[in-house]
Design an enzyme around this catalytic site. Structure first.
Site, PDB file in Angstrom:
ATOM      1  N   ASP A  89       0.996  -1.308   0.067  1.00 17.21           N
ATOM      2  CA  ASP A  89       0.080   0.219  -0.195  1.00 17.21           C
ATOM      3  C   ASP A  89       0.942   1.211  -0.105  1.00 17.21           C
ATOM      4  OD1 ASP A  89      -1.570   2.034   0.777  1.00 17.21           O
ATOM      5  OD2 ASP A  89      -3.024   1.048   2.019  1.00 17.21           O
ATOM      6  N   ASP A 112      -7.870   4.806  -8.003  1.00 19.04           N
ATOM      7  CA  ASP A 112      -9.462   4.754  -7.076  1.00 19.04           C
ATOM      8  C   ASP A 112     -10.487   4.487  -8.265  1.00 19.04           C
ATOM      9  OD1 ASP A 112      -7.810   5.474  -4.920  1.00 19.04           O
ATOM     10  OD2 ASP A 112      -8.129   7.469  -5.331  1.00 19.04           O
ATOM     11  N   ASP A 148     -10.353   8.943 -15.676  1.00 22.09           N
ATOM     12  CA  ASP A 148     -11.703   8.696 -16.707  1.00 22.09           C
ATOM     13  C   ASP A 148     -12.865   9.018 -15.998  1.00 22.09           C
ATOM     14  OD1 ASP A 148     -11.477   6.418 -15.585  1.00 22.09           O
ATOM     15  OD2 ASP A 148     -11.712   5.152 -17.477  1.00 22.09           O
TER      16      ASP A 148
HETATM   17  C1  LIG Z   1      -7.480   1.358 -12.085  1.00 20.32           C
HETATM   18  S1  LIG Z   1      -6.142   0.752 -11.671  1.00 20.32           S
HETATM   19  C2  LIG Z   1      -5.077   1.640 -12.789  1.00 20.32           C
HETATM   20  C3  LIG Z   1      -3.692   0.826 -13.228  1.00 20.32           C
HETATM   21  C4  LIG Z   1      -2.652   1.875 -14.096  1.00 20.32           C
HETATM   22  N1  LIG Z   1      -2.254   2.961 -13.342  1.00 20.32           N
HETATM   23  C5  LIG Z   1      -3.378   2.109 -15.237  1.00 20.32           C
HETATM   24  O1  LIG Z   1      -3.551   3.598 -15.494  1.00 20.32           O
HETATM   25  O2  LIG Z   1      -3.478   1.176 -16.163  1.00 20.32           O
HETATM   26  C6  LIG Z   1      -5.582   1.376 -10.178  1.00 20.32           C
HETATM   27  C7  LIG Z   1      -4.319   0.558  -9.514  1.00 20.32           C
HETATM   28  O3  LIG Z   1      -3.977   1.119  -8.250  1.00 20.32           O
HETATM   29  C8  LIG Z   1      -3.680   0.033  -7.576  1.00 20.32           C
HETATM   30  N2  LIG Z   1      -3.804   0.442  -6.063  1.00 20.32           N
HETATM   31  C9  LIG Z   1      -4.685   0.955  -5.444  1.00 20.32           C
HETATM   32  N3  LIG Z   1      -4.599   1.160  -4.119  1.00 20.32           N
HETATM   33  C10 LIG Z   1      -3.550   1.198  -3.979  1.00 20.32           C
HETATM   34  C11 LIG Z   1      -2.462   1.679  -3.179  1.00 20.32           C
HETATM   35  N4  LIG Z   1      -2.810   2.003  -1.761  1.00 20.32           N
HETATM   36  N5  LIG Z   1      -1.217   1.454  -3.007  1.00 20.32           N
HETATM   37  C12 LIG Z   1      -0.617   0.964  -4.344  1.00 20.32           C
HETATM   38  N6  LIG Z   1      -1.401   0.717  -5.393  1.00 20.32           N
HETATM   39  C13 LIG Z   1      -2.897   0.661  -5.216  1.00 20.32           C
HETATM   40  C14 LIG Z   1      -4.784  -1.016  -8.004  1.00 20.32           C
HETATM   41  O4  LIG Z   1      -4.060  -2.487  -7.365  1.00 20.32           O
HETATM   42  C15 LIG Z   1      -4.479  -0.990  -9.396  1.00 20.32           C
HETATM   43  O5  LIG Z   1      -3.410  -1.805  -9.830  1.00 20.32           O
END
Ligand SMILES: C[S@@+](CC[C@H](N)C(=O)[O-])C[C@H]1O[C@@H](n2cnc3c(N)ncnc32)[C@H](O)[C@@H]1O
Length: 208
Positions: A89, A112, A148
């Site tokens: 995290d 998010d 988006d």
């Molecule tokens: C909607 S995806 C977007 C992935 C990528 N950045 C993209 O634009 O294709 C959000 C990503 O953030 C990660 N994520 C969510 N909360 C997180 C946190 N607290 N720390 C690290 N990664 C996190 C999720 O596991 C996921 O892979």
């Protein structure tokens, strides 16, 4: 390997941050600018950024063990030595990161994805993360967020306006293009599908 074996493999072998307080500059050799990509997902933004800015030291943080493991495996295969992966995290990892005022750029591409009110606690962008980013970023450093989801973009803008120590790069808060020359997987898909993307750029104040 069975699904359960794979889950153990990802959990045990995904690269982690050192225990306790640790130095970001110890993660990658060299002296180039340090950049963070928080929640890199399937990792396209890391590969494209590594190509666009080979002098930079990139640190990707991803909470999902499978994604962290697989992207790290691909980075090793391509021998991209200017990228380090930390699984966990980002809010917890960055609390322990040092030194302050060392990070030049931070990207959060499409963070998010949760919609429901009860998932608000899971949202990575909030007061706690912005406070750590402000501590870690160099004066003049750039923070880029894209999404988006218009409603989320408005929330991020409101949060940045309330957080002392950041200045939005434009009056509206939005910028036309991704300034980092590195598309994320989700951004690539949004562009291909002709969907709108809201892009926010802020700089860390020099005085604060
Ligand atoms: C909607 S995806 C977007 C992935 C990528 N950045 C993209 O634009 O294709 C959000 C990503 O953030 C990660 N994520 C969510 N909360 C997180 C946190 N607290 N720390 C690290 N990664 C996190 C999720 O596991 C996921 O892979």
């Amino acid at each position: 390997m069975s699904d359960s074996d794979l889950r153990w493999l990802y959990r045990d072998e995904a690269p982690r941050a050192p225990e306790g307080r640790f130095l970001l500059e110890d993660l990658i050799e060299g002296s180039g600018p340090i950049e963070l990509d928080i929640g890199f997902g399937r990792g396209l933004s890391l590969f494209e950024r590594a190509a666009a800015a080979p002098e930079s030291r990139l640190i990707g943080i991803e909470v999902k063990t499978k994604l962290a493991y697989k992207v790290n495996e691909r980075l090793q295969k391509h021998q991209l030595l200017n990228v380090a992966i930390l699984c966990g995290d980002a809010r917890e990892i960055l609390k322990r990161a040092e030194p302050g005022r060392s990070v030049q750029r931070v990207a959060l591409h499409f963070p998010d994805p949760w919609w429901k009110k009860r998932h608000d606690k899971r949202r990575v962008i909030g007061e706690a993360l912005l406070a750590e980013l402000h501590r870690l970023m160099r004066p003049g450093g750039e923070l880029f967020i894209q999404t988006d989801v218009e409603h989320r973009a408005e929330q991020y803008l409101a949060q940045l306006r309330e957080t002392a120590g950041f200045t939005l790069a434009s009056h509206s808060g939005y910028v036309e293009a991704n300034p980092f020359d590195a598309r994320s997987n989700r951004e690539k898909r949004a562009i291909e599908d002709g969907l709108p993307v809201w892009r926010i750029l802020a700089t860390r104040d020099r005085s604060a």
